[in-house]
Design an enzyme around this catalytic site. Sequence first.
Site, mmCIF file in Angstrom:
data_model
loop_
_atom_site.group_PDB
_atom_site.id
_atom_site.type_symbol
_atom_site.label_atom_id
_atom_site.label_comp_id
_atom_site.label_asym_id
_atom_site.label_seq_id
_atom_site.Cartn_x
_atom_site.Cartn_y
_atom_site.Cartn_z
ATOM 1 N N ASN A 39 -2.204 11.431 -6.245
ATOM 2 C CA ASN A 39 -1.643 10.320 -6.320
ATOM 3 C C ASN A 39 -2.636 9.376 -4.059
ATOM 4 O O ASN A 39 -1.851 8.533 -3.687
ATOM 5 C CB ASN A 39 -0.755 9.753 -6.247
ATOM 6 C CG ASN A 39 -0.184 7.976 -5.507
ATOM 7 O OD1 ASN A 39 -1.132 6.800 -6.628
ATOM 8 N ND2 ASN A 39 0.831 7.459 -4.944
ATOM 9 N N HIS B 267 8.014 -1.369 -6.969
ATOM 10 C CA HIS B 267 7.052 -1.788 -7.726
ATOM 11 C C HIS B 267 8.162 -2.291 -8.828
ATOM 12 O O HIS B 267 7.395 -2.220 -10.608
ATOM 13 C CB HIS B 267 6.729 -0.372 -8.658
ATOM 14 C CG HIS B 267 5.687 0.355 -7.354
ATOM 15 N ND1 HIS B 267 4.600 -0.241 -6.238
ATOM 16 C CD2 HIS B 267 5.931 1.559 -6.689
ATOM 17 C CE1 HIS B 267 3.895 0.829 -5.669
ATOM 18 N NE2 HIS B 267 4.919 1.465 -5.778
ATOM 19 N N LYS C 57 6.538 10.279 -0.297
ATOM 20 C CA LYS C 57 5.897 11.254 -1.374
ATOM 21 C C LYS C 57 4.581 12.156 -0.406
ATOM 22 O O LYS C 57 4.127 13.539 -0.132
ATOM 23 C CB LYS C 57 5.078 11.160 -2.483
ATOM 24 C CG LYS C 57 6.514 10.432 -3.065
ATOM 25 C CD LYS C 57 5.802 9.344 -4.689
ATOM 26 C CE LYS C 57 5.030 8.631 -4.449
ATOM 27 N NZ LYS C 57 5.940 7.381 -3.675
#
Length: 446
Positions: free
Chosen positions: A143, A189, A120
């Site tokens: 982010n 996660h 990302k």
Amino acid sequence: MRSPNPPLALVVGLGDSGAAAAALLARQGYRVRVNDRASAESLSHRLASLPPGTETVLGTHDPAAVDGVSLVVVSPGVPAELPLLGAARNRGIEVIAEVELAFRALATVPLVGITGSNGKTTVTSLVGAICRQAGWRTGVGGNIGEPASALALAGPWDVLVWELSSFQLEGCTTLRPAVGVFLNLSPDHLDRHPHLAAYRAAKERLFAHQREEDVAVLNADDEATATLATPGRRAFFSLRDRRADAAVDGGVLRLDGEALLRRDELRLLGDHNVANVLAAALAAARLGVPRPAIAAALAAFEALPHRHQVVAEAGGVRFIDDSKGTNVGATVAGLAGYPRGAVHLILGGLGKGQDFAPLRDAVATQAARVYLIGEAADSLAAALAGAAPIERCGTLERAVQQAAALALPGQVVLLSPACASFDQFRDYRHRGDEFARLARALAGGR
């Protein structure tokens, strides 16, 4: 008559994003209350930057903090199941992510939203560099780098390029990217999401509010993204299928069937980075960036810190920092870009509930030896037994020393841990910086 009091908004989590959200809310006319579990003493620098008159509820996430509130804005990393947030929802109070707040303030500016388990940050930075090469005022963040709310305060922008995590997307209710990019999906996660399906669903929210004229850029080589149905037009990138909208053919990167640049013109290492480049090029093209600007930016782009970055070299051995490789998928993808059997691989850290079995084939093919550190060492050793020689090192310092002693000319010492860093380091940056320091010290003595 006196005007009624302006509405009260609560910001939960007082990191960079939370502080920026508080400032944006104040500019929009809200009274602001902030909440964080940290103490006033530890947050003194942050509190000093808040808008005048900001209320504070610190040291606990007391559900009473939602009293009198009409809007709750949640910073990244704040658990969605926090009782305070549940109390707000039970009262019918709107709860949104900080990026959602920023998007609402910037809804007229085209947005490129980028998500996925791996790549990302690189793709976000690439798309940002391409848009700037074209001369566009480009707000890169989300982010990474600048919080989205800080960009909303800074403007004006011609285009926004935001990295969006699953945590952020969970709290988005209107966010609509003109171009949404879903790079890949691998287990990550799972200490936060109850299962992979929930993690995937959070990622897919990127496309929930797109319209027919919007574009979804998807990875044709990843089953989770290749089969995804989206409201807008789909465009695919691929390392395997030369018919994809962005693909590789005979060492040439092609965009919409036409040559863009040669692979050997890129400064980035590994097949995974070629995929990142293809995704960025395709997203920029669908946004309307001219091809010459795309090619020029891609050729000039260098590896970001802690992402397959060469930090030292001595005696024909390269030391490569991929400390940002914090999950199994990232490490597997990165290993594919190195010579077979030539990698001295440092693995370990905080496992985050991952299954390490998918590492096995990549390690068996690519690794000369594996060096284990951190809390996940036992789980990794069990998953990789027999795939490659294994050294239990405990600490990063010991792992770098042993790898440097055993690596031969032409081989690499690669830190790509497949784990988070918080068991032994402040964050992945601290871990990568320490690896670079150790590697350079050893290289200087070889």
